[in-house]
Design a protein around this motif. Structure first.
Motif, PDB file in Angstrom:
ATOM      1  N   MET A 154      -5.357   2.713   1.199  1.00 52.31           N
ATOM      2  CA  MET A 154      -4.201   3.276   1.872  1.00 52.31           C
ATOM      3  C   MET A 154      -4.419   4.772   2.122  1.00 52.31           C
ATOM      4  O   MET A 154      -4.884   5.487   1.243  1.00 52.31           O
ATOM      5  CB  MET A 154      -2.943   3.077   1.011  1.00 52.31           C
ATOM      6  N   LYS A 155      -4.088   5.222   3.325  1.00 50.83           N
ATOM      7  CA  LYS A 155      -4.345   6.607   3.694  1.00 50.83           C
ATOM      8  C   LYS A 155      -3.403   7.565   2.978  1.00 50.83           C
ATOM      9  O   LYS A 155      -3.754   8.705   2.708  1.00 50.83           O
ATOM     10  CB  LYS A 155      -4.217   6.774   5.211  1.00 50.83           C
ATOM     11  N   ASN A 156      -2.194   7.116   2.685  1.00 50.37           N
ATOM     12  CA  ASN A 156      -1.210   8.005   2.076  1.00 50.37           C
ATOM     13  C   ASN A 156      -1.171   7.802   0.571  1.00 50.37           C
ATOM     14  O   ASN A 156      -1.534   6.750   0.053  1.00 50.37           O
ATOM     15  CB  ASN A 156       0.174   7.713   2.669  1.00 50.37           C
ATOM     16  N   VAL A 157      -0.750   8.842  -0.138  1.00 54.10           N
ATOM     17  CA  VAL A 157      -0.610   8.745  -1.584  1.00 54.10           C
ATOM     18  C   VAL A 157       0.555   7.814  -1.900  1.00 54.10           C
ATOM     19  O   VAL A 157       1.677   8.043  -1.457  1.00 54.10           O
ATOM     20  CB  VAL A 157      -0.366  10.135  -2.204  1.00 54.10           C
ATOM     21  N   LEU A 158       0.273   6.761  -2.646  1.00 55.14           N
ATOM     22  CA  LEU A 158       1.313   5.796  -2.979  1.00 55.14           C
ATOM     23  C   LEU A 158       2.151   6.291  -4.156  1.00 55.14           C
ATOM     24  O   LEU A 158       1.612   6.726  -5.172  1.00 55.14           O
ATOM     25  CB  LEU A 158       0.685   4.441  -3.330  1.00 55.14           C
ATOM     26  N   LYS A 159       3.455   6.218  -3.994  1.00 56.76           N
ATOM     27  CA  LYS A 159       4.377   6.591  -5.066  1.00 56.76           C
ATOM     28  C   LYS A 159       5.191   5.402  -5.563  1.00 56.76           C
ATOM     29  O   LYS A 159       5.835   5.495  -6.600  1.00 56.76           O
ATOM     30  CB  LYS A 159       5.328   7.693  -4.573  1.00 56.76           C
ATOM     31  N   TYR A 182      -0.972  -2.494 -16.204  1.00 55.31           N
ATOM     32  CA  TYR A 182      -1.907  -1.493 -15.676  1.00 55.31           C
ATOM     33  C   TYR A 182      -1.175  -0.476 -14.803  1.00 55.31           C
ATOM     34  O   TYR A 182      -1.370   0.739 -14.948  1.00 55.31           O
ATOM     35  CB  TYR A 182      -3.006  -2.187 -14.873  1.00 55.31           C
ATOM     36  N   LEU A 183      -0.326  -0.971 -13.912  1.00 54.71           N
ATOM     37  CA  LEU A 183       0.418  -0.074 -13.024  1.00 54.71           C
ATOM     38  C   LEU A 183       1.342   0.846 -13.816  1.00 54.71           C
ATOM     39  O   LEU A 183       1.455   2.040 -13.516  1.00 54.71           O
ATOM     40  CB  LEU A 183       1.223  -0.896 -12.015  1.00 54.71           C
ATOM     41  N   ASN A 184       1.975   0.291 -14.835  1.00 58.45           N
ATOM     42  CA  ASN A 184       2.839   1.101 -15.690  1.00 58.45           C
ATOM     43  C   ASN A 184       2.037   2.207 -16.383  1.00 58.45           C
ATOM     44  O   ASN A 184       2.479   3.355 -16.447  1.00 58.45           O
ATOM     45  CB  ASN A 184       3.524   0.235 -16.735  1.00 58.45           C
ATOM     46  N   LYS A 185       0.872   1.858 -16.899  1.00 62.31           N
ATOM     47  CA  LYS A 185       0.042   2.834 -17.604  1.00 62.31           C
ATOM     48  C   LYS A 185      -0.462   3.926 -16.671  1.00 62.31           C
ATOM     49  O   LYS A 185      -0.691   5.062 -17.085  1.00 62.31           O
ATOM     50  CB  LYS A 185      -1.139   2.122 -18.270  1.00 62.31           C
ATOM     51  N   GLN A 186      -0.628   3.566 -15.394  1.00 62.14           N
ATOM     52  CA  GLN A 186      -1.068   4.548 -14.406  1.00 62.14           C
ATOM     53  C   GLN A 186       0.069   5.453 -13.945  1.00 62.14           C
ATOM     54  O   GLN A 186      -0.138   6.388 -13.171  1.00 62.14           O
ATOM     55  CB  GLN A 186      -1.665   3.828 -13.187  1.00 62.14           C
ATOM     56  N   GLY A 187       1.278   5.160 -14.427  1.00 59.93           N
ATOM     57  CA  GLY A 187       2.435   5.954 -14.043  1.00 59.93           C
ATOM     58  C   GLY A 187       2.988   5.608 -12.677  1.00 59.93           C
ATOM     59  O   GLY A 187       3.786   6.360 -12.105  1.00 59.93           O
ATOM     60  N   MET A 188       2.578   4.451 -12.143  1.00 60.79           N
ATOM     61  CA  MET A 188       3.050   4.027 -10.833  1.00 60.79           C
ATOM     62  C   MET A 188       4.463   3.459 -10.934  1.00 60.79           C
ATOM     63  O   MET A 188       4.754   2.662 -11.818  1.00 60.79           O
ATOM     64  CB  MET A 188       2.111   2.968 -10.252  1.00 60.79           C
ATOM     65  N   LEU A 203      16.653   4.650  -3.152  1.00 57.05           N
ATOM     66  CA  LEU A 203      16.846   4.682  -4.601  1.00 57.05           C
ATOM     67  C   LEU A 203      15.786   5.558  -5.275  1.00 57.05           C
ATOM     68  O   LEU A 203      16.090   6.342  -6.178  1.00 57.05           O
ATOM     69  CB  LEU A 203      16.789   3.259  -5.157  1.00 57.05           C
ATOM     70  N   MET A 204      14.546   5.426  -4.829  1.00 54.89           N
ATOM     71  CA  MET A 204      13.450   6.162  -5.461  1.00 54.89           C
ATOM     72  C   MET A 204      13.096   7.447  -4.721  1.00 54.89           C
ATOM     73  O   MET A 204      12.181   8.165  -5.121  1.00 54.89           O
ATOM     74  CB  MET A 204      12.209   5.262  -5.562  1.00 54.89           C
ATOM     75  N   LYS A 205      13.825   7.702  -3.605  1.00 60.27           N
ATOM     76  CA  LYS A 205      13.622   8.935  -2.844  1.00 60.27           C
ATOM     77  C   LYS A 205      12.157   9.103  -2.406  1.00 60.27           C
ATOM     78  O   LYS A 205      11.532  10.157  -2.615  1.00 60.27           O
ATOM     79  CB  LYS A 205      14.094  10.148  -3.637  1.00 60.27           C
ATOM     80  N   VAL A 206      11.628   8.052  -1.800  1.00 63.95           N
ATOM     81  CA  VAL A 206      10.261   8.100  -1.280  1.00 63.95           C
ATOM     82  C   VAL A 206      10.280   7.773   0.209  1.00 63.95           C
ATOM     83  O   VAL A 206      11.186   7.104   0.708  1.00 63.95           O
ATOM     84  CB  VAL A 206       9.329   7.119  -2.024  1.00 63.95           C
ATOM     85  N   ALA A 207       9.268   8.252   0.911  1.00 65.19           N
ATOM     86  CA  ALA A 207       9.117   7.946   2.328  1.00 65.19           C
ATOM     87  C   ALA A 207       8.488   6.561   2.472  1.00 65.19           C
ATOM     88  O   ALA A 207       7.766   6.108   1.579  1.00 65.19           O
ATOM     89  CB  ALA A 207       8.242   8.993   2.995  1.00 65.19           C
ATOM     90  N   PHE A 217      -6.252  -0.217  -4.671  1.00 67.92           N
ATOM     91  CA  PHE A 217      -5.369   0.575  -3.804  1.00 67.92           C
ATOM     92  C   PHE A 217      -4.700   1.694  -4.593  1.00 67.92           C
ATOM     93  O   PHE A 217      -4.505   2.794  -4.093  1.00 67.92           O
ATOM     94  CB  PHE A 217      -4.329  -0.324  -3.161  1.00 67.92           C
ATOM     95  N   VAL A 218      -4.372   1.401  -5.845  1.00 67.63           N
ATOM     96  CA  VAL A 218      -3.747   2.422  -6.687  1.00 67.63           C
ATOM     97  C   VAL A 218      -4.772   3.491  -7.030  1.00 67.63           C
ATOM     98  O   VAL A 218      -4.498   4.693  -6.960  1.00 67.63           O
ATOM     99  CB  VAL A 218      -3.171   1.790  -7.973  1.00 67.63           C
ATOM    100  N   ASP A 219      -5.984   3.054  -7.383  1.00 71.16           N
ATOM    101  CA  ASP A 219      -7.035   4.005  -7.736  1.00 71.16           C
ATOM    102  C   ASP A 219      -7.400   4.907  -6.558  1.00 71.16           C
ATOM    103  O   ASP A 219      -7.611   6.087  -6.703  1.00 71.16           O
ATOM    104  CB  ASP A 219      -8.290   3.253  -8.206  1.00 71.16           C
ATOM    105  N   SER A 220      -7.420   4.291  -5.359  1.00 71.74           N
ATOM    106  CA  SER A 220      -7.831   5.043  -4.172  1.00 71.74           C
ATOM    107  C   SER A 220      -6.724   5.909  -3.620  1.00 71.74           C
ATOM    108  O   SER A 220      -6.961   6.786  -2.792  1.00 71.74           O
ATOM    109  CB  SER A 220      -8.317   4.085  -3.067  1.00 71.74           C
ATOM    110  N   SER A 221      -5.475   5.658  -4.067  1.00 73.98           N
ATOM    111  CA  SER A 221      -4.352   6.442  -3.547  1.00 73.98           C
ATOM    112  C   SER A 221      -4.276   7.809  -4.225  1.00 73.98           C
ATOM    113  O   SER A 221      -3.550   8.675  -3.798  1.00 73.98           O
ATOM    114  CB  SER A 221      -3.040   5.693  -3.748  1.00 73.98           C
TER     115      SER A 221
END
Length: 241
Positions: A1-6, A121-127, A177-181, A237-241
Motif C-alpha cells: 500500500m502506498k499510504n501509511v496504514l492507520k 500480531y496486528l495488536n502487537k504492531q500497534g495497528m 470514529l477513528m479520525k482517519v482518512a 502490507f502492515v510491514d510495508s506501510s
C-alpha cells in the motif's frame, strides 16, 4: 500500500468466522428436538430462499420497521420449514426462538485458523483494528464468546450503523470514529461487491480474502494482487506501510 496504514477493518462472516457445518444442519437438528424432521441439505436450500426474500423485503434485519431482529430471524425459520411442508406455526415459533439464542454459542461457529495469530500480531504492531459487518446486534456477544472481541478497537454491526455494506455510510462511520482518512485504511472481506468495491468507492484500500481461489477465477478483471488466500498475507502490507 502506498499510504501509511492507520486502520485495518474486517468483515466477519466467511472472513474471520463461519457457521460450523451449515445453517441447514443447525436448523434441522434443533427442529428435530421439537419433533420436526427435515433433511439438512433441503433445509439449507429452503433457508437460502427464505433468507434472500427476507433481505429483499426487510433489509438490514428490519431496521426502521416495527419489528425486532429476533422476529426477523424467526420469520426466516418459519418460512424455511413452511417451504419444507411443515405448518405448525406455534412449534416453528419455538424453533426460531431457540435458534436465535443458540447462534450466540461458540459451538455454532468456526474461527478460521489464521485469525487469532494475525489479530494478535496486528495488536502487537500497534495497528488499530476494527470490524464492519452486515450483522445484527448479537455480533458483539458472538465475538466475545469466541474470544475475538478484545482484538478490536470497535465493532460496527449494520443494525447499529443504520446502514449496510455496500452503502458508504457504514464505512464512513468507522473512519469518523477513528479520525482517519480513507486512504489510511485497509478493508478486508470476502464479498467483491460489499467489501472490495464498496470500500474502494469511498477511497479506502481493499483486499479480498479468497481462501479457495474461487473469487479470483470468477473475477479475472480484478488485480490479482488484491486477493489473499490467508490473513497471514496481511503482515506484508502492515510491514510495508
Amino acid at each position: 500500500m502506498k499510504n501509511v496504514l492507520k486502520l485495518l477493518t474486517f468483515d466477519v462472516n466467511n472472513t474471520i468466522i463461519k457457521v460450523r457445518h451449515s445453517v441447514g444442519h443447525h436448523y434441522s437438528k434443533t427442529a428435530s428436538a421439537f419433533g420436526v424432521e427435515a433433511d439438512p441439505a433441503k433445509v439449507q436450500s429452503a433457508f437460502l430462499e427464505a433468507y434472500r426474500e427476507q433481505k429483499s423485503t426487510q433489509p438490514n434485519y428490519g431496521d426502521g420497521l416495527d419489528t425486532t431482529t429476533e422476529r426477523w430471524w424467526t420469520d426466516i425459520v418459519k418460512k424455511t420449514f413452511i417451504l419444507q411442508g411443515h405448518s405448525n406455526i406455534e412449534t416453528l415459533e419455538q424453533i426460531g426462538a431457540k435458534l436465535y439464542q443458540d447462534f450466540l454459542e461458540p459451538s455454532y461457529w468456526d474461527v478460521f485458523p489464521d485469525v487469532k495469530n494475525v489479530l494478535s500480531y496486528l495488536n502487537k504492531q500497534g495497528m488499530c483494528v476494527g470490524v464492519i459487518s452486515n450483522f445484527d446486534e448479537r455480533l458483539i456477544q458472538v465475538l466475545k464468546n469466541l474470544e475475538l472481541a478484545h482484538h478490536f478497537s470497535f465493532i460496527i454491526p449494520s443494525i447499529f450503523a443504520k446502514y449496510q455494506k455496500p452503502q458508504p455510510q457504514i464505512f464512513q462511520k468507522a473512519l469518523d470514529l477513528m479520525k482517519v482518512a480513507p486512504n489510511e485504511c485497509l478493508h478486508i472481506g470476502d464479498s467483491v461487491k460489499n467489501d472490495y468495491y464498496a470500500a474502494q468507492d469511498i477511497g479506502m484500500n481493499a483486499l479480498i480474502i479468497d481462501r479457495d481461489g474461487t473469487l479470483q477465477r470468477n473475477h479475472p478483471d480484478i488485480n490479482r494482487m488484491h486477493f489473499i488466500n490467508n490473513l497471514e498475507d496481511l503482515k506484508q502490507f502492515v510491514d510495508s506501510s
